[in-house]
Design a protein around this motif. Structure first.
Motif, PDB file in Angstrom:
ATOM      1  N   ASN A  53      -0.352  -4.570 -35.198  1.00  0.00           N
ATOM      2  CA  ASN A  53      -0.560  -3.315 -35.786  1.00  0.00           C
ATOM      3  C   ASN A  53      -1.925  -3.007 -36.772  1.00  0.00           C
ATOM      4  O   ASN A  53      -2.774  -2.308 -36.375  1.00  0.00           O
ATOM      5  CB  ASN A  53       0.539  -2.413 -37.045  1.00  0.00           C
ATOM      6  CG  ASN A  53       1.765  -1.822 -36.179  1.00  0.00           C
ATOM      7  OD1 ASN A  53       1.251  -0.766 -35.566  1.00  0.00           O
ATOM      8  ND2 ASN A  53       2.744  -1.077 -36.826  1.00  0.00           N
TER       9      ASN A  53
ATOM     10  N   PRO B  75       4.654  -1.844 -31.815  1.00  0.00           N
ATOM     11  CA  PRO B  75       5.341  -2.556 -33.402  1.00  0.00           C
ATOM     12  C   PRO B  75       6.246  -1.719 -33.345  1.00  0.00           C
ATOM     13  O   PRO B  75       7.545  -2.695 -34.407  1.00  0.00           O
ATOM     14  CB  PRO B  75       3.165  -2.773 -33.630  1.00  0.00           C
ATOM     15  CG  PRO B  75       2.789  -2.236 -32.146  1.00  0.00           C
ATOM     16  CD  PRO B  75       3.234  -1.470 -31.637  1.00  0.00           C
ATOM     17  N   THR B  76       5.759  -0.748 -34.668  1.00  0.00           N
ATOM     18  CA  THR B  76       6.507  -0.191 -35.661  1.00  0.00           C
ATOM     19  C   THR B  76       8.099   0.466 -35.447  1.00  0.00           C
ATOM     20  O   THR B  76       9.331  -0.595 -35.643  1.00  0.00           O
ATOM     21  CB  THR B  76       6.392   1.402 -36.163  1.00  0.00           C
ATOM     22  OG1 THR B  76       4.612   0.981 -36.633  1.00  0.00           O
ATOM     23  CG2 THR B  76       6.534   1.708 -37.201  1.00  0.00           C
ATOM     24  N   PRO B  77       8.742   0.442 -34.008  1.00  0.00           N
ATOM     25  CA  PRO B  77       9.981   0.769 -33.958  1.00  0.00           C
ATOM     26  C   PRO B  77      10.369  -0.658 -33.407  1.00  0.00           C
ATOM     27  O   PRO B  77      11.712  -0.905 -34.105  1.00  0.00           O
ATOM     28  CB  PRO B  77      10.163   1.571 -32.455  1.00  0.00           C
ATOM     29  CG  PRO B  77       8.327   2.122 -32.305  1.00  0.00           C
ATOM     30  CD  PRO B  77       7.735   0.841 -33.117  1.00  0.00           C
TER      31      PRO B  77
ATOM     32  N   LEU C  77       4.490  -8.337 -36.513  1.00  0.00           N
ATOM     33  CA  LEU C  77       4.478  -7.095 -35.654  1.00  0.00           C
ATOM     34  C   LEU C  77       3.927  -6.241 -36.413  1.00  0.00           C
ATOM     35  O   LEU C  77       2.560  -5.343 -36.467  1.00  0.00           O
ATOM     36  CB  LEU C  77       6.299  -6.809 -35.990  1.00  0.00           C
ATOM     37  CG  LEU C  77       7.031  -6.962 -34.522  1.00  0.00           C
ATOM     38  CD1 LEU C  77       8.327  -6.529 -34.771  1.00  0.00           C
ATOM     39  CD2 LEU C  77       6.370  -6.106 -33.288  1.00  0.00           C
ATOM     40  N   VAL C  78       3.799  -6.512 -37.745  1.00  0.00           N
ATOM     41  CA  VAL C  78       2.704  -6.681 -38.954  1.00  0.00           C
ATOM     42  C   VAL C  78       1.458  -6.403 -38.380  1.00  0.00           C
ATOM     43  O   VAL C  78       0.314  -5.951 -38.490  1.00  0.00           O
ATOM     44  CB  VAL C  78       3.272  -6.264 -40.525  1.00  0.00           C
ATOM     45  CG1 VAL C  78       1.899  -6.065 -41.344  1.00  0.00           C
ATOM     46  CG2 VAL C  78       4.384  -6.179 -41.058  1.00  0.00           C
TER      47      VAL C  78
ATOM     48  N   THR D  13       9.185  -8.068 -27.554  1.00  0.00           N
ATOM     49  CA  THR D  13       7.882  -7.808 -28.150  1.00  0.00           C
ATOM     50  C   THR D  13       7.101  -8.541 -27.365  1.00  0.00           C
ATOM     51  O   THR D  13       5.368  -8.818 -27.333  1.00  0.00           O
ATOM     52  CB  THR D  13       8.201  -9.051 -29.412  1.00  0.00           C
ATOM     53  OG1 THR D  13       8.489 -10.230 -29.080  1.00  0.00           O
ATOM     54  CG2 THR D  13       9.174  -8.624 -30.475  1.00  0.00           C
TER      55      THR D  13
ATOM     56  N   TRP E  37      -0.431   1.156 -30.022  1.00  0.00           N
ATOM     57  CA  TRP E  37       0.920   1.519 -30.761  1.00  0.00           C
ATOM     58  C   TRP E  37       2.184   1.644 -30.854  1.00  0.00           C
ATOM     59  O   TRP E  37       2.882   2.185 -32.584  1.00  0.00           O
ATOM     60  CB  TRP E  37      -0.077   2.749 -32.182  1.00  0.00           C
ATOM     61  CG  TRP E  37      -1.132   2.339 -32.715  1.00  0.00           C
ATOM     62  CD1 TRP E  37      -1.094   0.555 -34.008  1.00  0.00           C
ATOM     63  CD2 TRP E  37      -2.309   2.320 -33.038  1.00  0.00           C
ATOM     64  NE1 TRP E  37      -2.618   0.351 -33.823  1.00  0.00           N
ATOM     65  CE2 TRP E  37      -2.999   1.164 -33.860  1.00  0.00           C
ATOM     66  CE3 TRP E  37      -3.477   2.751 -32.148  1.00  0.00           C
ATOM     67  CZ2 TRP E  37      -4.654   0.918 -34.015  1.00  0.00           C
ATOM     68  CZ3 TRP E  37      -5.002   2.973 -31.981  1.00  0.00           C
ATOM     69  CH2 TRP E  37      -5.824   2.479 -33.668  1.00  0.00           C
TER      70      TRP E  37
ATOM     71  N   LEU F 270       9.482  -3.570 -35.300  1.00  0.00           N
ATOM     72  CA  LEU F 270       9.461  -4.158 -36.140  1.00  0.00           C
ATOM     73  C   LEU F 270      10.873  -3.719 -37.722  1.00  0.00           C
ATOM     74  O   LEU F 270      11.714  -4.038 -37.419  1.00  0.00           O
ATOM     75  CB  LEU F 270       8.530  -3.528 -36.301  1.00  0.00           C
ATOM     76  CG  LEU F 270       8.715  -4.453 -38.376  1.00  0.00           C
ATOM     77  CD1 LEU F 270       7.052  -4.527 -38.838  1.00  0.00           C
ATOM     78  CD2 LEU F 270       8.326  -3.546 -39.623  1.00  0.00           C
ATOM     79  N   ILE F 271      10.960  -2.190 -37.411  1.00  0.00           N
ATOM     80  CA  ILE F 271      12.589  -1.714 -37.564  1.00  0.00           C
ATOM     81  C   ILE F 271      13.921  -2.581 -37.184  1.00  0.00           C
ATOM     82  O   ILE F 271      15.289  -2.660 -37.294  1.00  0.00           O
ATOM     83  CB  ILE F 271      12.649   0.018 -36.959  1.00  0.00           C
ATOM     84  CG1 ILE F 271      11.756   0.336 -38.134  1.00  0.00           C
ATOM     85  CG2 ILE F 271      13.771   0.702 -38.096  1.00  0.00           C
ATOM     86  CD1 ILE F 271      11.186   1.687 -37.694  1.00  0.00           C
TER      87      ILE F 271
END
Length: 523
Positions: A137, A228-230, A133-134, A56, A225, A232-233
């Protein structure tokens, strides 16, 4: 009693229960006996989750290097800079805006690290990181759509808040989920994440630095971008730290977490559980519930000072040259395109140095690595200053650039990664979430004025010192070396219980390594 005749650790309420202590002794002895390779084979999932959490940090690294490259980007300079040479159509970003761009994110991160302790203590490492992480984004939108330096600065400040949460939690989580033998290597991956961020930024800005339009800097901003999303999962499926779970009385979840992190062997898991519970209960009996003020009382004050020293010193041994590598190379007399090439090389070499640090941390002690790494960079910084002080030509320009790369390489292989290891090992378990946050706050308190100083020293509209800044950084690094020599203890191969005892006994820093602690001592 369990069916195998051993104690059921989940129902041992008292840390002094004989059966629980036997399990704790066995667990701690096993930790000491495990080598690096054995620990890695038996705990592959722990290594994975530690790396995911440490990764992160790539977002703070990405943005820090990005700002350093923006001020050297021709299209960005023409859009937001001032004309300093009409004949050659040369623009530069004013020093005050350079400083604002570099400092905004750090100011936001300062707020984030102070928030991290209370939030993590309540939600845990996992949910705090998901929340950050949210938020990350969402805040990237502001920087991407910024149409002025002022809006871009605000965007950077807001992005800094989740950075603070990441950097406060990552070293603490990584150190708590892996075995003793892997602490050095796994916490060192924080510095590797910095290098990965630097490589992506250097490659992106090198590829776009020839463009003359706004996409020369908007595309690199949009690349934020991809993280964060990968992440977060992945973090959603990660186990919570068993240390945090036991501190909050969630014993069954803690045992399941231990099994997920290791081989899943019930006997080994119960030994680890007992070892963790023993340490947590000893600290709880000594200090009660964690509070900010506890960081500045008794032996925890000494620990807090060491953590703050380690974090702050990252700004004083030439690291800011690495963060502004492209701009440094330009000020050293290297052409713009070649400066971007050298910046990419510098970031790749930093990654290589981070890999080397895994082996270095296995062979040598934390104190040894820090002191020798700092001493090496002091020498190189003085040589850099001398090189910039003599009559300048193409050879001296490239010599300064090479020295800048070597200084960054030494930092990435010694001071940088080992600092995170020291920070994660020095704090008490009870106060870890708070102490890593306060320590990182000390980093930003030191870095914010240092960023301004670095910009002043390098900028043509400032002091224009180029490589002569090596004298300044050598002097600040000397102060760090002296402080570490007298204050920094050796905690390699020490469990958290042993560290607690050594600090409680007020053992001198230089005697930590030689002091023998029995597995049965409960101080």
């Amino acid at each position: 009693m369990s069916s195998g005749g051993k104690a059921d650790v989940l129902h041992c309420e008292d840390g002094s229960t004989p059966d629980l202590l036997d399990y704790a002794f066995e667990g701690e002895n096993r930790e000491h006996e495990m080598g690096v390779w054995e620990a890695a084979k038996s705990h592959p999932w722990a290594c994975l989750w530690a790396f995911v959490m440490c990764f992160t940090i790539v977002m703070e690294s990405f943005d820090m290097f990005l700002n350093g490259n923006f001020v050297a980007l021709g299209a960005f300079q023409r859009q937001y800079g001032v004309l300093i040479d009409a004949a050659n159509d040369i623009y530069a970003i004013p020093t005050r805006w350079q400083s604002a761009l570099f400092q905004a994110g750090q100011c936001g991160a300062f707020v984030g690290v102070l928030m991290a302790g209370p939030i993590t203590d309540r939600l845990g490492y996992r949910w705090t990181t998901i929340l950050a992480l949210v938020l990350m984004n969402a805040t990237i939108f502001i920087s991407f759509f910024a149409d002025s330096l002022a809006v871009l600065t605000v965007g950077q400040a807001l992005e800094g808040v989740p950075w603070g949460l990441f950097i406060a939690n990552s070293p603490a989580y990584a150190s708590e989920v892996v075995p003793l033998a892997l602490r050095g290597a796994c916490t060192a991956t924080l510095q590797m994440s910095w290098s990965i961020g630097g490589i992506i930024v250097a490659a992106a800005t090198y590829g776009y630095n020839q463009r003359d339009d706004q996409w020369a800097w908007r595309v690199p901003l949009a690349l934020q971008w991809i993280f964060p999303t990968p992440l977060l999962i992945l973090v959603f499926f990660a186990p919570e730290s068993p240390w945090w779970l036991i501190r909050h009385g969630r014993k069954e979840e803690a045992l399941r977490s231990i099994k997920r992190l290791g081989t899943g062997d019930p006997e080994t898991a119960q030994q680890t559980f007992a070892m963790v519970q023993r340490t947590v209960e000893i600290e709880t009996q000594m200090g009660g519930n964690p509070r900010f003020l506890d960081l500045f009382k008794g032996t925890d004050l000494r620990r807090t000072i060491i953590i703050c020293l380690m974090y702050a010193s990252q700004n004083f041994a030439g690291n800011l040259i690495a963060n502004q590598a492209t701009f440094f190379f330009e000020q050293a007399g290297i052409s713009s395109n070649r400066s971007f090439e050298l910046s990419l090389i510098n970031s790749c070499l930093g990654f290589v140095a981070n890999v080397c640090s895994w082996f270095i941390s296995s062979w040598f002690g934390r104190r040894t690595i820090y002191l020798w790494g700092t001493a090496t960079n002091i020498t190189l910084l003085i040589i850099l200053g001398i090189c910039a002080s003599i009559k300048q030509n193409q050879s001296t320009n490239y010599a300064q650039a090479c020295l800048g790369i070597i200084i960054s390489f030494v930092f990435a292989g010694t001071l940088g990664p080992i600092s995170y290891t020291i920070i994660s090992e020095t704090s008490s378990v009870r106060l870890r979430a708070l102490s890593t946050g306060v320590g990182r706050a000390a980093y930003y308190v030191a870095e914010i004025p240092m960023i301004y100083l670095a910009s002043q020293m390098l900028n043509t509209t400032g002091w224009n010192l180029a490589g002569k800044c090596g004298y300044v950084w050598a002097a600040t690094a000397c102060v760090c070396w002296i402080g570490a020599y007298f204050c920094l203890p050796e905690l390699k191969h020490r469990t958290y219980r042993e560290s607690d005892i050594l600090f409680n006994r007020k053992v001198a820093a230089r005697k930590f390594k030689s002091t023998v602690i029995s597995v049965t001592e409960n101080e």
